[in-house]
Design a protein around this motif. Structure first.
Motif, mmCIF file in Angstrom:
data_model
loop_
_atom_site.group_PDB
_atom_site.id
_atom_site.type_symbol
_atom_site.label_atom_id
_atom_site.label_comp_id
_atom_site.label_asym_id
_atom_site.label_seq_id
_atom_site.Cartn_x
_atom_site.Cartn_y
_atom_site.Cartn_z
ATOM 1 N N ARG A 228 0.840 -1.196 0.000
ATOM 2 C CA ARG A 228 0.000 0.000 0.000
ATOM 3 C C ARG A 228 0.875 1.245 0.000
ATOM 4 O O ARG A 228 1.774 1.386 0.836
ATOM 5 N N LEU A 229 0.592 2.135 -0.927
ATOM 6 C CA LEU A 229 1.352 3.374 -1.071
ATOM 7 C C LEU A 229 0.389 4.549 -0.979
ATOM 8 O O LEU A 229 -0.756 4.469 -1.445
ATOM 9 N N HIS A 230 0.859 5.656 -0.407
ATOM 10 C CA HIS A 230 0.036 6.854 -0.250
ATOM 11 C C HIS A 230 0.592 8.003 -1.087
ATOM 12 O O HIS A 230 1.774 7.999 -1.466
ATOM 13 N N ALA A 231 -0.250 8.967 -1.348
ATOM 14 C CA ALA A 231 0.113 10.068 -2.238
ATOM 15 C C ALA A 231 1.367 10.800 -1.776
ATOM 16 O O ALA A 231 2.187 11.224 -2.600
ATOM 17 N N ALA A 232 1.566 10.938 -0.468
ATOM 18 C CA ALA A 232 2.743 11.651 0.030
ATOM 19 C C ALA A 232 4.038 10.974 -0.386
ATOM 20 O O ALA A 232 5.094 11.631 -0.490
ATOM 21 N N GLU A 233 3.983 9.670 -0.646
ATOM 22 C CA GLU A 233 5.191 8.935 -1.005
ATOM 23 C C GLU A 233 5.702 9.287 -2.393
ATOM 24 O O GLU A 233 6.860 9.020 -2.719
ATOM 25 N N LEU A 234 4.856 9.866 -3.222
ATOM 26 C CA LEU A 234 5.309 10.322 -4.531
ATOM 27 C C LEU A 234 6.395 11.381 -4.384
ATOM 28 O O LEU A 234 7.386 11.395 -5.121
ATOM 29 N N HIS A 235 6.211 12.282 -3.433
ATOM 30 C CA HIS A 235 7.161 13.380 -3.253
ATOM 31 C C HIS A 235 8.400 12.935 -2.478
ATOM 32 O O HIS A 235 9.458 13.562 -2.579
ATOM 33 N N ALA A 236 8.274 11.843 -1.719
ATOM 34 C CA ALA A 236 9.420 11.348 -0.956
ATOM 35 C C ALA A 236 10.307 10.420 -1.767
ATOM 36 O O ALA A 236 11.452 10.161 -1.395
ATOM 37 N N ALA A 237 9.797 9.900 -2.894
ATOM 38 C CA ALA A 237 10.558 8.956 -3.709
ATOM 39 C C ALA A 237 11.658 9.666 -4.491
ATOM 40 O O ALA A 237 11.591 10.881 -4.735
ATOM 41 N N ASP A 238 12.662 8.903 -4.893
ATOM 42 C CA ASP A 238 13.710 9.446 -5.760
ATOM 43 C C ASP A 238 13.146 9.768 -7.137
ATOM 44 O O ASP A 238 13.539 10.746 -7.771
ATOM 45 N N SER A 239 12.246 8.907 -7.618
ATOM 46 C CA SER A 239 11.548 9.162 -8.874
ATOM 47 C C SER A 239 10.288 8.306 -8.909
ATOM 48 O O SER A 239 10.171 7.306 -8.200
#
Length: 281
Positions: A228-239
């Protein structure tokens, strides 16, 4: 534009058809109700890429719709006929299998090859609520969540809406902000050298390109996980990437107008090469 068409279920077996001549009857349930399934494969160097995964998903989708079990021997013969006729260059190959004519109940099946569309390598996405909960597939199997059906009107409507708002693509979410998939793609995040994707078991169509990518990455010693992934993780990812069979990989550069981190040319090139190696097998 070059088009190659093969009628898979023609009397006597697969045979080439004229792509400029009518093929479907007016009462074909694929056209009238979207009652059918399809797959889209990349054709590269004269071969269909990632074939085994597409065949498995094609059969699984047909089973979910209670379509007659597709005779994969016929579909393979049709595929080879289509490939032999293709003049060369990268292409999109579509397998289409519907319940067929309402008046006869005889299924319809065909393979179409067309030139690969221009690729957008970077995209700005809009987050859009999908409209169902993660357990909807278990509670309502008739929703056909996880089947690749011909009923793509809602997906296309989401893309049109996003483009009207100045975005290139869509990333579906749950009402609670959990990430799902794109209308025609699978989400993959790169985090500290590892790969992550939303769990295909949670109301998401299993991505053939994502599966091939994760297999190739795992063989190279790269950690891969689905969860499960949340929208905030998009900005925390390297890409963050949208991957699919013909587009292959498009890097997400912005979400809802907010820029995502740029991984740099070397990291972007490495990810694309990993995708290319995955599809070459």
């Amino acid at each position: 534009m070059s088009l190659i068409l093969v009628d898979v279920l023609a009397p006597g077996g697969p045979r080439p058809a004229d792509p400029e001549a009518p093929l479907l009857h007016a009462d074909d349930l694929g056209a009238v109700r979207g009652d059918g399934v399809f797959e889209t494969l990349l054709v590269r160097d004269g071969r269909a890429c990632n074939l085994a995964r597409h065949e498995a998903r094609f059969r699984a989708s047909a089973a979910m719709l209670r379509l007659p079990e597709p005779d994969m021997g016929l579909w393979r013969r049709a595929r080879e006929l289509a490939l032999a006729a293709w003049p060369g260059g990268e292409a999109a190959m579509r397998w289409v299998y519907s319940r067929g004519r309402e008046s006869t109940g005889r299924p319809t099946g065909y393979i179409l090859i067309s030139p690969a569309p221009p690729r957008r390598t970077r995209v700005r996405v809009l987050l859009a609520e999908r409209g169902f909960s993660l357990d909807a597939g278990a509670r309502a199997p008739w929703a056909l969540i996880g089947a690749k059906t011909l009923s793509y009107a809602a997906n296309m409507a989401a893309l049109r809406h996003a483009r009207e708002q100045g975005h290139d693509d869509v990333l579906f979410t749950t009402a609670g902000g959990e990430l799902l998939e794109g209308p025609t793609s699978t989400l993959v995040l790169v985090r500290d050298g590892a790969l992550a994707t939303p769990d295909p078991g949670e109301g998401i169509l299993p991505g053939t390109t994502q599966a091939a990518l994760f297999a190739e990455a795992a063989a190279a010693g790269i950690d891969c996980a689905a969860g499960r992934l949340h929208a905030a993780e998009l900005h925390a990812a390297d890409s963050a990437w949208l991957v699919s069979s013909v587009r292959i990989a498009a890097r997400i550069t912005a979400v809802d107008g907010m820029a995502l981190p740029d991984p740099g040319e070397a990291a972007e090139r490495d990810f694309r090469r990993l995708c290319d190696r995955a599809l070459a097998r």
